[in-house]
Design an enzyme around this catalytic site. Structure first.
Site, PDB file in Angstrom:
ATOM      1  N   CYS A 131      17.409  33.364  66.390  1.00 35.06           N
ATOM      2  CA  CYS A 131      17.742  32.141  65.652  1.00 35.06           C
ATOM      3  C   CYS A 131      18.245  31.008  66.541  1.00 35.06           C
ATOM      4  O   CYS A 131      18.202  29.844  66.142  1.00 35.06           O
ATOM      5  CB  CYS A 131      18.785  32.451  64.574  1.00 35.06           C
ATOM      6  SG  CYS A 131      18.271  33.765  63.443  1.00 35.06           S
ATOM      7  N   HIS A 151      21.363  25.982  62.564  1.00 38.23           N
ATOM      8  CA  HIS A 151      20.427  27.027  62.160  1.00 38.23           C
ATOM      9  C   HIS A 151      20.538  27.226  60.659  1.00 38.23           C
ATOM     10  O   HIS A 151      21.650  27.350  60.116  1.00 38.23           O
ATOM     11  CB  HIS A 151      20.726  28.334  62.890  1.00 38.23           C
ATOM     12  CG  HIS A 151      20.044  29.513  62.286  1.00 38.23           C
ATOM     13  ND1 HIS A 151      18.688  29.540  62.064  1.00 38.23           N
ATOM     14  CD2 HIS A 151      20.531  30.692  61.812  1.00 38.23           C
ATOM     15  CE1 HIS A 151      18.361  30.691  61.501  1.00 38.23           C
ATOM     16  NE2 HIS A 151      19.465  31.406  61.329  1.00 38.23           N
ATOM     17  N   ASN A 197      15.399  30.836  55.632  1.00 38.36           N
ATOM     18  CA  ASN A 197      15.842  31.102  56.998  1.00 38.36           C
ATOM     19  C   ASN A 197      14.620  31.502  57.810  1.00 38.36           C
ATOM     20  O   ASN A 197      14.132  32.615  57.701  1.00 38.36           O
ATOM     21  CB  ASN A 197      16.896  32.217  56.991  1.00 38.36           C
ATOM     22  CG  ASN A 197      17.375  32.588  58.381  1.00 38.36           C
ATOM     23  OD1 ASN A 197      16.765  32.247  59.389  1.00 38.36           O
ATOM     24  ND2 ASN A 197      18.468  33.326  58.438  1.00 38.36           N
TER      25      ASN A 197
END
Length: 236
Positions: free
Chosen positions: A37, A162, A192
């Site tokens: 990430c 993020h 995500n």
């Protein structure tokens, strides 16, 4: 030169080389950075360093993940969050740098808090541990990234974290103190998307006119192995 970020989601060797071949790029240097990430912000810093050092004149930075391949669809705590995505940016030399100094690191002793494990491999995380770490330990690090760029958080026009989930994004953004900034919330649209989340969210802020050319925007990636990387960039 080309830098591509990928994760354990894709286990094939040198995805960057495959991207370069599909684009028809003549003899580029290629590399994969496996930082999950935080991959895009790590790769962006690597590209910036390569250009500053004269090792490259132009770098294509790609963040891409296919989370659906490692999603446990019976785990409602994770499967409702993730999505597949890709995003990219081109970095090249300029009279004034548009990328500020990076602040990066990790907490390897807590690396198992976010992981891909098992056969077949599946994404799993310790949600409460990640939440506490992100909302308590990351705000001062993000503020230091602003300091390295010579700015106060209140000077920021945008914050692109993020896109983990809103329960992390909103309190983290508030604790950074970027009171005048628009905060990217693309997780509600794209999910995500791991390494792709920051370039996707940033591009949408630009497309929406929420940030303008030259505006200072904080990019801050965090996640797998509890790694993180943040830098202030000038909106292209």
């Amino acid at each position: 030169m080309l830098v591509a970020t990928s994760t354990a989601v894709d286990r094939s060797p040198n995805m960057a080389a495959r991207v370069a071949a599909r684009l028809g790029m003549p003899q580029p240097a290629t590399m994969d950075l496996n930082v999950v990430c935080a991959g895009f912000t790590h790769a962006l810093a690597t590209a910036d360093h390569a250009v500053r050092a004269g090792g490259a004149s132009r770098v294509l930075v790609v963040g891409a993940d296919k989370m659906s391949e490692v999603t446990d669809w019976s785990d409602r705590s994770t499967c409702v969050l993730v999505g597949d995505g890709a995003g990219a940016a081109v970095v090249e030399a300029a009279e004034e740098s548009g990328i500020g100094p990076v602040l990066w690191g990790s907490v390897p002793e807590m690396g198992n808090a976010v992981r891909i494990e098992g056969t077949p491999p599946r994404f799993a995380q310790e949600g409460q541990s990640v939440y506490r770490w992100a909302t308590t330990q990351l705000p001062p690090i993000a503020r230091r990234a602003c300091e390295r760029a010579g700015l106060e958080p209140a000077d920021l026009a945008g914050v692109v974290l993020h896109q983990a989930n809103l329960r992390i994004i909103e309190p983290l953004a508030e604790k950074i103190g970027a009171v005048n900034a628009v905060v990217a919330r693309d997780v509600t649209e794209s999910g995500n998307t791991s390494a792709a989340s920051i370039p996707l969210a940033f591009s949408k802020l630009v497309e929406q006119g929420a940030v303008s050319t030259g505006d200072p925007v904080l990019l801050f990636g965090f996640g797998g192995n509890l790694s993180y990387a943040g830098q202030v960039v000038r909106c292209p």
